[in-house]
Design a protein around this motif. Structure first.
Motif, PDB file in Angstrom:
ATOM      1  N   MET A   1     -18.232 -23.582  69.877  1.00 52.46           N
ATOM      2  CA  MET A   1     -17.106 -23.616  70.813  1.00 52.46           C
ATOM      3  C   MET A   1     -17.189 -22.427  71.757  1.00 52.46           C
ATOM      4  O   MET A   1     -17.581 -21.330  71.356  1.00 52.46           O
ATOM      5  N   ILE A   2     -16.805 -22.661  73.028  1.00 53.22           N
ATOM      6  CA  ILE A   2     -16.817 -21.621  74.047  1.00 53.22           C
ATOM      7  C   ILE A   2     -15.393 -21.126  74.277  1.00 53.22           C
ATOM      8  O   ILE A   2     -14.454 -21.922  74.345  1.00 53.22           O
ATOM      9  N   LEU A   3     -15.224 -19.821  74.406  1.00 48.03           N
ATOM     10  CA  LEU A   3     -13.952 -19.234  74.817  1.00 48.03           C
ATOM     11  C   LEU A   3     -13.993 -19.054  76.330  1.00 48.03           C
ATOM     12  O   LEU A   3     -14.951 -18.477  76.863  1.00 48.03           O
ATOM     13  N   ALA A   4     -12.973 -19.563  77.026  1.00 51.01           N
ATOM     14  CA  ALA A   4     -12.913 -19.461  78.484  1.00 51.01           C
ATOM     15  C   ALA A   4     -11.666 -18.668  78.878  1.00 51.01           C
ATOM     16  O   ALA A   4     -10.546 -19.058  78.536  1.00 51.01           O
ATOM     17  N   LEU A   5     -11.863 -17.566  79.594  1.00 47.65           N
ATOM     18  CA  LEU A   5     -10.768 -16.700  80.024  1.00 47.65           C
ATOM     19  C   LEU A   5     -10.649 -16.777  81.537  1.00 47.65           C
ATOM     20  O   LEU A   5     -11.597 -16.446  82.260  1.00 47.65           O
ATOM     21  N   GLY A   6      -9.491 -17.228  82.023  1.00 42.00           N
ATOM     22  CA  GLY A   6      -9.328 -17.344  83.463  1.00 42.00           C
ATOM     23  C   GLY A   6      -7.933 -17.809  83.834  1.00 42.00           C
ATOM     24  O   GLY A   6      -6.995 -17.714  83.034  1.00 42.00           O
ATOM     25  N   LEU A   7      -7.798 -18.299  85.060  1.00 42.09           N
ATOM     26  CA  LEU A   7      -6.517 -18.748  85.594  1.00 42.09           C
ATOM     27  C   LEU A   7      -6.527 -20.262  85.754  1.00 42.09           C
ATOM     28  O   LEU A   7      -7.443 -20.811  86.377  1.00 42.09           O
ATOM     29  N   ALA A   8      -5.502 -20.910  85.233  1.00 43.12           N
ATOM     30  CA  ALA A   8      -5.393 -22.356  85.401  1.00 43.12           C
ATOM     31  C   ALA A   8      -5.262 -22.738  86.873  1.00 43.12           C
ATOM     32  O   ALA A   8      -5.591 -23.861  87.260  1.00 43.12           O
ATOM     33  N   ALA A   9      -4.810 -21.801  87.714  1.00 41.84           N
ATOM     34  CA  ALA A   9      -4.649 -22.070  89.146  1.00 41.84           C
ATOM     35  C   ALA A   9      -5.913 -21.767  89.942  1.00 41.84           C
ATOM     36  O   ALA A   9      -5.926 -21.944  91.170  1.00 41.84           O
ATOM     37  N   ASP A  10      -6.979 -21.313  89.285  1.00 40.64           N
ATOM     38  CA  ASP A  10      -8.224 -20.951  89.957  1.00 40.64           C
ATOM     39  C   ASP A  10      -9.141 -22.174  89.999  1.00 40.64           C
ATOM     40  O   ASP A  10      -9.594 -22.648  88.956  1.00 40.64           O
ATOM     41  N   PRO A  11      -9.452 -22.714  91.194  1.00 41.08           N
ATOM     42  CA  PRO A  11     -10.285 -23.923  91.264  1.00 41.08           C
ATOM     43  C   PRO A  11     -11.664 -23.736  90.648  1.00 41.08           C
ATOM     44  O   PRO A  11     -12.232 -24.680  90.102  1.00 41.08           O
ATOM     45  N   THR A  12     -12.221 -22.522  90.731  1.00 43.80           N
ATOM     46  CA  THR A  12     -13.535 -22.285  90.132  1.00 43.80           C
ATOM     47  C   THR A  12     -13.451 -22.371  88.616  1.00 43.80           C
ATOM     48  O   THR A  12     -14.340 -22.934  87.957  1.00 43.80           O
ATOM     49  N   PHE A  13     -12.383 -21.812  88.048  1.00 38.73           N
ATOM     50  CA  PHE A  13     -12.202 -21.855  86.597  1.00 38.73           C
ATOM     51  C   PHE A  13     -12.031 -23.298  86.117  1.00 38.73           C
ATOM     52  O   PHE A  13     -12.677 -23.726  85.147  1.00 38.73           O
ATOM     53  N   THR A  14     -11.204 -24.050  86.801  1.00 36.38           N
ATOM     54  CA  THR A  14     -10.986 -25.443  86.374  1.00 36.38           C
ATOM     55  C   THR A  14     -12.242 -26.290  86.580  1.00 36.38           C
ATOM     56  O   THR A  14     -12.518 -27.192  85.781  1.00 36.38           O
ATOM     57  N   ALA A  15     -13.036 -25.992  87.616  1.00 38.11           N
ATOM     58  CA  ALA A  15     -14.294 -26.717  87.816  1.00 38.11           C
ATOM     59  C   ALA A  15     -15.245 -26.445  86.654  1.00 38.11           C
ATOM     60  O   ALA A  15     -15.935 -27.357  86.164  1.00 38.11           O
ATOM     61  N   GLY A  16     -15.286 -25.204  86.213  1.00 36.28           N
ATOM     62  CA  GLY A  16     -16.129 -24.866  85.075  1.00 36.28           C
ATOM     63  C   GLY A  16     -15.669 -25.550  83.802  1.00 36.28           C
ATOM     64  O   GLY A  16     -16.495 -26.041  83.013  1.00 36.28           O
ATOM     65  N   LEU A  17     -14.365 -25.603  83.595  1.00 39.26           N
ATOM     66  CA  LEU A  17     -13.835 -26.287  82.408  1.00 39.26           C
ATOM     67  C   LEU A  17     -14.188 -27.773  82.424  1.00 39.26           C
ATOM     68  O   LEU A  17     -14.530 -28.350  81.384  1.00 39.26           O
ATOM     69  N   ARG A  18     -14.123 -28.399  83.587  1.00 44.52           N
ATOM     70  CA  ARG A  18     -14.486 -29.815  83.683  1.00 44.52           C
ATOM     71  C   ARG A  18     -15.954 -30.019  83.313  1.00 44.52           C
ATOM     72  O   ARG A  18     -16.316 -30.999  82.645  1.00 44.52           O
ATOM     73  N   ALA A  19     -16.809 -29.076  83.740  1.00 40.11           N
ATOM     74  CA  ALA A  19     -18.235 -29.192  83.419  1.00 40.11           C
ATOM     75  C   ALA A  19     -18.469 -29.037  81.926  1.00 40.11           C
ATOM     76  O   ALA A  19     -19.313 -29.734  81.343  1.00 40.11           O
ATOM     77  N   VAL A  20     -17.734 -28.137  81.287  1.00 41.04           N
ATOM     78  CA  VAL A  20     -17.868 -27.952  79.842  1.00 41.04           C
ATOM     79  C   VAL A  20     -17.441 -29.226  79.110  1.00 41.04           C
ATOM     80  O   VAL A  20     -18.122 -29.701  78.193  1.00 41.04           O
ATOM     81  N   HIS A  21     -16.308 -29.787  79.523  1.00 40.74           N
ATOM     82  CA  HIS A  21     -15.822 -31.023  78.897  1.00 40.74           C
ATOM     83  C   HIS A  21     -16.813 -32.172  79.121  1.00 40.74           C
ATOM     84  O   HIS A  21     -17.064 -32.968  78.209  1.00 40.74           O
ATOM     85  N   ALA A  22     -17.368 -32.251  80.332  1.00 41.16           N
ATOM     86  CA  ALA A  22     -18.311 -33.329  80.637  1.00 41.16           C
ATOM     87  C   ALA A  22     -19.563 -33.242  79.764  1.00 41.16           C
ATOM     88  O   ALA A  22     -20.189 -34.258  79.459  1.00 41.16           O
TER      89      ALA A  22
END
Length: 300
Positions: A1-22
């Motif tokens: 499992m990966i720990l991700a630290l960032g802002l839910a309002a940050d488009p770069t952070f959410t783009a990275g989370l989508r890639a992890v989920h994908a």
């Protein structure tokens, strides 16, 4: 499992989370503003891997994660009270220091590459590592020195802020001469103008992803809909220099910016960002950058 630290309002952070989920990889995201408002950080000084982050009733132990993706943004300026601002700033500083010592992989430790706090040092130091030329540059608070430098730039000059704060480059024009006396209050970075396209190279581990940007504006980031973006395979001397740069900085992810002189074809190094906003480039690259980030994080 990966720990991700960032802002839910940050488009770069959410783009990275989508890639992890994908990729089908488990991830535990921690929203930094939520942590600042409703959470805390507990740090056992004798065992930093036992650091615990809490948000409400949920807690995570930093040492439980083999990899951490970090976009650690200080959100203290948006706090609703002075007390919360102080707590947020303190927690952000603590996390930045802890991430230098955790046992798992970190992309990217926030304090690892600090030369960007002063743009001249940053460009000269990192340009030398890469083996690249940088544009002729003058950082000054002396109006006469600035005027002499600008008049000596045969292709024209630009100016911008000198700190790590985001700034926009502006073409120096004749009417700016009357404003030069203001320099005595704050130094400004002046630079020869390189006329030609921009290049952004994203470096992820030992992989490079290049994009050529032709823009009608001096700073292509200020334009929406008028830029020409094309994928680019950087020349060998650029990719080899980028590999040296990531090794020198001790970070696996960099967004490296260049200008190409349209008349000569020569590449000039501008800067290397250790927390790049990559989502737009990634969309145009069909997700190649975010996939490379996920693969780096997931690799043993």
């Amino acid at each position: 499992m990966i720990l991700a630290l960032g802002l839910a309002a940050d488009p770069t952070f959410t783009a990275g989370l989508r890639a992890v989920h994908a990729a089908g990889i488990a991830v535990r995201p921690v929203d930094l503003p939520s942590r600042a408002l409703r959470g805390r950080v507990r740090i056992p000084l004798g065992s930093l891997e036992d650091t615990v982050l809490s948000v409400g009733d949920e807690t995570v132990r930093v040492g439980d994660f083999p990899a951490i993706w970090c976009r650690l943004v200080d959100v203290a300026s948006g706090a609703p009270s002075a007390g919360l601002a102080a707590a947020s700033a303190g927690q952000t500083e603590a996390l930045a220091r802890i991430l230098e010592f955790v046992p798992g992989k970190v992309m990217n430790p926030p304090l690892r590459e600090a030369s960007g706090f002063t743009k001249v040092l940053h460009a000269v130091a990192l340009g030398e590592v890469g083996g690249w030329r940088v544009p002729e540059t003058c950082l000054t608070s002396d109006p006469a020195e600035a005027l002499g430098f600008v008049r000596g730039c045969r292709g024209g000059a630009i100016f911008k802020g000198a700190s790590a704060t985001k700034t926009w480059a502006t073409v120096f024009e004749p009417h700016h001469e009357s404003r030069l006396p203001r320099l005595v209050h704050l130094p400004v970075l002046f630079q020869e103008r390189i006329s030609g396209p921009d290049v952004r190279v994203h470096v992820v581990g030992d992989r490079c992803f290049g994009e050529l940007i032709d823009s009608p504006a001096l700073d292509y980031r200020t334009v929406r809909g008028g830029n020409d973006y094309r994928p680019l395979v950087p020349p060998r001397e650029i990719t080899e220099g980028c590999a040296r740069l990531t090794g020198h900085c001790g970070v696996p992810l960099l967004g490296v910016d260049f200008k190409i002189d349209r008349a000569t074809g020569e590449w000039f190094f501008l800067e290397a960002n250790s927390m790049p906003c990559f989502e737009g480039y990634d969309e145009r690259a069909d997700g190649a950058i975010s996939r490379a980030i996920v693969e780096w994080l997931a690799a043993p």
